[in-house]
Design an enzyme around this catalytic site. Sequence first.
Site, PDB file in Angstrom:
ATOM      1  N   GLY A  13       0.768  -1.172   0.056  1.00 24.83           N
ATOM      2  CA  GLY A  13      -0.001  -0.070  -0.052  1.00 24.83           C
ATOM      3  C   GLY A  13       0.717   1.105   0.115  1.00 24.83           C
ATOM      4  N   ASN A  15       1.430   3.312  -2.698  1.00 25.21           N
ATOM      5  CA  ASN A  15       0.687   4.050  -3.148  1.00 25.21           C
ATOM      6  C   ASN A  15      -0.578   4.673  -2.458  1.00 25.21           C
ATOM      7  OD1 ASN A  15       1.570   4.596  -6.325  1.00 25.21           O
ATOM      8  ND2 ASN A  15       1.806   2.389  -6.025  1.00 25.21           N
ATOM      9  N   ASN A 108      -6.694   2.796 -11.956  1.00 23.14           N
ATOM     10  CA  ASN A 108      -5.653   1.995 -11.752  1.00 23.14           C
ATOM     11  C   ASN A 108      -4.444   2.569 -11.939  1.00 23.14           C
ATOM     12  OD1 ASN A 108      -4.653  -0.636 -11.038  1.00 23.14           O
ATOM     13  ND2 ASN A 108      -4.135  -0.812 -13.154  1.00 23.14           N
ATOM     14  N   HIS A 110      -0.411   1.458 -13.169  1.00 24.90           N
ATOM     15  CA  HIS A 110       0.310   0.256 -13.810  1.00 24.90           C
ATOM     16  C   HIS A 110       1.803   0.604 -13.862  1.00 24.90           C
ATOM     17  CE1 HIS A 110       0.797  -3.527 -15.831  1.00 24.90           C
ATOM     18  NE2 HIS A 110       1.612  -2.824 -16.805  1.00 24.90           N
TER      19      HIS A 110
HETATM   20  C1  GRF Z   1       2.819  -0.720  -7.824  1.00 23.39           C
HETATM   21  O1  GRF Z   1       4.053  -0.862  -8.833  1.00 23.39           O
HETATM   22  C2  GRF Z   1       1.511  -0.444  -8.789  1.00 23.39           C
HETATM   23  O2  GRF Z   1       2.017   0.205 -10.108  1.00 23.39           O
HETATM   24  C3  GRF Z   1       1.070  -1.953  -9.250  1.00 23.39           C
HETATM   25  O3  GRF Z   1       1.135  -2.769  -7.778  1.00 23.39           O
HETATM   26  C4  GRF Z   1       2.105  -1.847  -7.047  1.00 23.39           C
HETATM   27  C5  GRF Z   1       1.443  -1.796  -5.765  1.00 23.39           C
HETATM   28  O4  GRF Z   1       2.491  -1.193  -4.887  1.00 23.39           O
HETATM   29  N1  GRF Z   1      -0.344  -1.859  -9.630  1.00 23.39           N
HETATM   30  P1  GRF Z   1       2.071  -0.443  -3.442  1.00 23.39           P
HETATM   31  O5  GRF Z   1       1.249  -1.716  -2.673  1.00 23.39           O
HETATM   32  O6  GRF Z   1       1.153   0.792  -3.735  1.00 23.39           O
HETATM   33  O7  GRF Z   1       3.269  -0.249  -2.652  1.00 23.39           O
END
Ligand code: GRF
Length: 201
Positions: A13, A15, A108, A110
Amino acid sequence: MKKRIAVLASGRGSNFQAVLDAIRAGTVPAACVALITDNPEAYAIERAEKAQVPVLIIDYTSFPDRAGYEQALLAAMQECGAELFVLAGYMRILGSGIVRAFPDRIMNIHPALLPSFPGLHAQRQAVLHGVKVAGCTVHFVDECLDGGPIILQTCVPVMEDDDEDTLAGRILEREHECYPEAIRLFCEDRLVIEGRRVRIR
Ligand code: GRF
């Protein structure tokens, strides 16, 4: 006027944290009304608790089949009343019933410059392919995997000695800037979808 957003995350998590930090700093005019996770062990849950964000756990393994899980997830998404759903490392594909229930309201991120390298292990795909530039993409979710209209992209260089992990780290730093920015634009009603293109007003 603040928008209500909910985040879906399955793992660490980071992000999600970047979004929470941007909300707290006042740069994203939103209130995070829920963290929805399919993983009762997700570190994202601790982050939510620290920020006093309600946590909804929809554990895939506790349902007899995929339809049961999707029904519960759809109900949770409807009940939390979010205007935007933010997928942040949510490791399950959303069924078409869910995608259709929230048109242009699910985002989303990516870790690749789409349409290159959709699907799993995007950074590994980029290193193996030998591209010189990589990056991240924030897009709206439609029924095509990693295929919806693109909102923002940020690129990073691929270095000679990069492996999957070093490249992922460089991309992740940009993700933490790009995702709050895309959410800010949504919350300010500045994203206009015209076919495949997202115009920023
Ligand atoms: C990130 O690299 C995102 O782009 C991908 O999954 C990863 C999630 O990382 N969809 P986090 O859980 O937000 O640290």
